[in-house]
Write a protein that holds these residues in place. Structure first.
Motif, PDB file in Angstrom:
ATOM      1  N   PRO A  49       0.802  -1.234   0.000  1.00 16.49           N
ATOM      2  CA  PRO A  49       0.000   0.000   0.000  1.00 16.49           C
ATOM      3  C   PRO A  49       0.831   1.277   0.000  1.00 16.49           C
ATOM      4  CG  PRO A  49      -0.108  -1.079   2.135  1.00 16.49           C
ATOM      5  CD  PRO A  49       0.610  -2.011   1.210  1.00 16.49           C
ATOM      6  N   GLY A  50       2.082   1.209   0.387  1.00 15.62           N
ATOM      7  CA  GLY A  50       2.933   2.394   0.395  1.00 15.62           C
ATOM      8  C   GLY A  50       3.417   2.793  -0.997  1.00 15.62           C
ATOM      9  N   VAL A  51       3.222   1.923  -1.981  1.00 16.63           N
ATOM     10  CA  VAL A  51       3.648   2.203  -3.345  1.00 16.63           C
ATOM     11  C   VAL A  51       2.385   2.349  -4.195  1.00 16.63           C
ATOM     12  CG1 VAL A  51       5.035   1.393  -5.301  1.00 16.63           C
ATOM     13  CG2 VAL A  51       5.725   0.839  -2.971  1.00 16.63           C
ATOM     14  N   ARG A  52       1.855   3.546  -4.210  1.00 14.47           N
ATOM     15  CA  ARG A  52       0.583   3.778  -4.895  1.00 14.47           C
ATOM     16  C   ARG A  52       0.734   4.568  -6.184  1.00 14.47           C
ATOM     17  NH1 ARG A  52      -1.298   5.259   0.694  1.00 14.47           N
ATOM     18  NH2 ARG A  52      -0.368   7.228   0.140  1.00 14.47           N
ATOM     19  N   ALA A  53       1.731   5.405  -6.269  1.00 11.78           N
ATOM     20  CA  ALA A  53       1.865   6.300  -7.419  1.00 11.78           C
ATOM     21  C   ALA A  53       2.162   5.527  -8.698  1.00 11.78           C
ATOM     22  CB  ALA A  53       2.972   7.308  -7.164  1.00 11.78           C
TER      23      ALA A  53
END
Length: 104
Positions: free
Chosen positions: A47-51
């Protein structure tokens, strides 16, 4: 000689899994030659890698993971351009190898 928490250098110069002793590579120049490799979209890293990578770069970006073929422990992970030829490479300096082999 311990390389990291997952890999160690054997006295014969090969690299082995620290958890199950399965051979990972024949040299420190390519320590994960025998490992299982998996590539996925970078967003699968969590979830921390959304972009969306295309907002920041013209190169495709992916999640690369390397697993031990003996016990399937995750050895290494990186988010990197998918058009690079292979997983990151590293090697121990020859003088370290000589010292390490003498210490084992």
């Amino acid at each position: 000689m311990k390389i990291d928490d997952n890999a160690r250098l054997r006295t014969d110069g090969t690299i082995a899994c620290s958890h199950c002793d399965h051979p990972l590579g024949a040299s420190v120049g390519d320590p994960f030659a025998n490992a299982i490799r998996r590539e996925r979209p970078s967003r699968d890293a969590g979830p921390g890698v959304r972009a969306e990578p295309s907002h920041f770069t013209d190169r495709p970006i992916g999640l690369r993971q390397v697993f031990c073929p003996g016990c399937y422990v995750l050895l290494a992970t990186e988010i990197a351009p998918t058009d690079e030829p292979s997983y990151r490479r590293w090697e121990l300096q020859d003088q370290c190898l000589g010292d390490a082999r003498q210490d084992i």
